[in-house]
Design a protein around this motif. Structure first.
Motif, short mmCIF file in Angstrom:
data_model
loop_
_atom_site.label_atom_id
_atom_site.label_comp_id
_atom_site.label_asym_id
_atom_site.label_seq_id
_atom_site.Cartn_x
_atom_site.Cartn_y
_atom_site.Cartn_z
N GLY A 62 35.58 24.77 -86.46
CA GLY A 62 36.33 23.59 -86.85
C GLY A 62 37.75 23.50 -86.33
O GLY A 62 38.47 22.57 -86.70
N HIS A 63 38.15 24.43 -85.45
CA HIS A 63 39.53 24.41 -84.94
C HIS A 63 39.58 24.85 -83.49
O HIS A 63 38.66 25.49 -82.97
CB HIS A 63 40.42 25.33 -85.77
N GLY A 64 40.71 24.53 -82.85
CA GLY A 64 40.96 24.96 -81.49
C GLY A 64 42.34 24.50 -81.07
O GLY A 64 43.07 23.85 -81.84
N THR A 65 42.70 24.79 -79.83
CA THR A 65 44.01 24.41 -79.32
C THR A 65 43.96 24.30 -77.80
O THR A 65 43.14 24.97 -77.15
CB THR A 65 45.08 25.44 -79.75
N PHE A 66 44.80 23.47 -77.24
CA PHE A 66 44.94 23.37 -75.79
C PHE A 66 46.01 24.35 -75.31
O PHE A 66 46.98 24.64 -76.03
CB PHE A 66 45.39 21.96 -75.39
N SER A 67 45.85 24.82 -74.08
CA SER A 67 46.94 25.54 -73.44
C SER A 67 48.09 24.56 -73.22
O SER A 67 47.88 23.35 -73.13
CB SER A 67 46.49 26.15 -72.11
N PRO A 68 49.34 25.03 -73.14
CA PRO A 68 50.47 24.11 -73.01
C PRO A 68 50.37 23.17 -71.81
O PRO A 68 50.86 22.04 -71.88
CB PRO A 68 51.67 25.05 -72.88
N ASP A 69 49.72 23.61 -70.72
CA ASP A 69 49.59 22.74 -69.55
C ASP A 69 48.33 21.87 -69.60
O ASP A 69 48.08 21.09 -68.68
CB ASP A 69 49.60 23.57 -68.27
N GLY A 70 47.55 21.99 -70.67
CA GLY A 70 46.35 21.19 -70.82
C GLY A 70 45.17 21.65 -70.01
O GLY A 70 44.09 21.03 -70.07
N ARG A 71 45.31 22.73 -69.26
CA ARG A 71 44.22 23.19 -68.38
C ARG A 71 43.03 23.70 -69.18
O ARG A 71 41.87 23.45 -68.81
CB ARG A 71 44.76 24.30 -67.46
N PHE A 72 43.29 24.42 -70.27
CA PHE A 72 42.21 25.05 -71.02
C PHE A 72 42.18 24.53 -72.47
O PHE A 72 43.22 24.23 -73.05
CB PHE A 72 42.36 26.57 -71.04
N LEU A 73 40.98 24.47 -73.01
CA LEU A 73 40.77 24.24 -74.42
C LEU A 73 40.18 25.51 -75.00
O LEU A 73 39.17 26.02 -74.50
CB LEU A 73 39.82 23.07 -74.66
N TYR A 74 40.83 26.03 -76.03
CA TYR A 74 40.37 27.25 -76.70
C TYR A 74 39.78 26.87 -78.06
O TYR A 74 40.35 26.06 -78.79
CB TYR A 74 41.53 28.21 -76.93
#
Length: 367
Positions: A117-129
């Motif tokens: 139910g959770h995640g985050t983007f890398s600051p440059d938007g390249r990756f979704l974790y």
């Protein structure tokens, strides 16, 4: 036994084409006309689910129909993309651009995984974790998805714990933070918590480039039933965490704390009446960088919203709010939604879900 996970996965895949077709915005969600826009999940009167975009004044801007309930959300300041994560043990993530110009995608969980139910983007938007459960081996993992390639899954890191819930990333992108709630689950048992008598809550600081463990903070033995659930990154990368207690109802454990790389955990000292008011449960946490505030919300008991000073951890205010659910930074203070249909003090005939993501008009850093 046919797993409920399989049923949900089949449902979402079958709904996928219609789901994506319904995402095309007709008026770019009026982003240019709103001072601030928030995204949150809602349950409608007919018990269907949608993702709502709300103004800071508490008005609806638009909504996107969903095939199932979502939980957390993440936004990329670099790309403007938003990810909405299915509620545990869900198997889909919706990625879209509120202005309608970016790509849209539905990410499906791998066959032996479900999302938390959770995640985050890398600051440059390249990756979704994303926080995920390798449920056959009782292992928490961070799924890594490539934003430049349709969010294809390109790898995973361990979370170095059980039951990861929320994820965060440091402002410079060097570290990932996993809130390992310590609770074992399996999709064959739905949302049942399987190990409440021997939980293993922890917080892990992980190298974003390699997946190596940098630090792991276990909670004290006397707090082994205090599940570390939600995260907010405060000033200078300081990590705030919020907890939900799975032990005796008459206990009054600390419910929020913080740490920075190289430092030990410390808990916020809340007055007894505030801890009681939170009902041993913090449902959401948020950071307002402009005002230097941490906000906590709880729908338990009578419902409560708590404001702390981010720098010192001291209590600044607390107030009752029935069914207080999601919380996110406002121009000053916080925007709060409730299960009872209130958003920023305006009432609607829906139930707002547990998390809110501010998309535009983010309060500026510093005071």
């Amino acid at each position: 036994m046919r797993s409920g996970l399989v049923d949900r996965r089949s449902f979402v895949k079958a709904a996928g084409a219609a789901f994506l077709a319904g995402l095309a915005p007709s008026a770019a969600f009026a982003l240019a006309r709103a001072d601030a826009v928030y995204a949150t999940g809602i349950r409608k009167p007919d018990r269907s689910f949608a993702l709502a975009l709300m103004s800071e004044g508490g008005d609806f801007i638009a909504e996107i129909e969903l095939p199932d309930r979502i939980h957390g959300l993440a936004a990329s300041p670099a790309t403007g993309q938003v990810a909405a994560f299915a509620r545990r043990p869900g198997t889909f993530i919706l990625v879209f651009s509120p202005d309608g110009r970016g790509s849209r995608a539905i990410i499906h969980a791998a066959d032996d995984r479900h999302f938390y139910g959770h995640g985050t983007f890398s600051p440059d938007g390249r990756f979704l974790y994303t926080s995920e459960n390798d449920f056959e081996t009782r292992r928490g993992v961070i799924g890594i998805y490539d934003g430049r390639n349709g969010f294809a899954r390109i790898g995973e890191y361990p979370t170095y714990g059980i039951g990861p819930h929320d994820l965060a990333v440091s402002p410079d992108g060097r570290f990932l933070v996993a809130a390992n709630g310590g609770i074992e689950t399996h999709p064959d048992f739905g949302r049942t918590k399987l190990n409440l008598d021997h939980m293993e809550p922890s917080l892990a600081l992980i190298d974003a480039a390699s997946g190596a463990l940098v630090e792991r903070h276990e909670l004290p033995a006397g707090l082994s039933q205090l599940s570390t659930r939600h995260l907010a990154v405060g000033e200078a990368g300081r990590v705030w965490f919020a907890c939900q207690y799975e032990g005796p109802r008459n206990a009054l454990p600390p419910l929020a704390g913080r740490f920075a790389p190289g430092e030990a955990l410390s808990f916020a000292a809340l007055p007894e009446e505030v801890t009681i008011g939170l009902g041993n449960y913090v449902g959401a946490i948020a950071y307002n960088p402009r005002d230097g505030l941490i906000g906590l919300s709880s729908p338990k008991g009578a419902g409560m919203v708590v404001t702390l000073d981010e720098a010192s951890g001291k209590l600044l205010s607390s107030r009752r709010l029935a069914d207080a659910a999601g919380i996110a930074p406002a121009l000053h203070g916080f925007a709060v939604g409730t299960y009872g249909g209130s958003f920023r003090g305006r009432h609607h005939d829906v139930a707002f879900d547990q998390h809110i993501q501010r998309l535009t008009g983010q309060p500026a850093e510093g005071r």
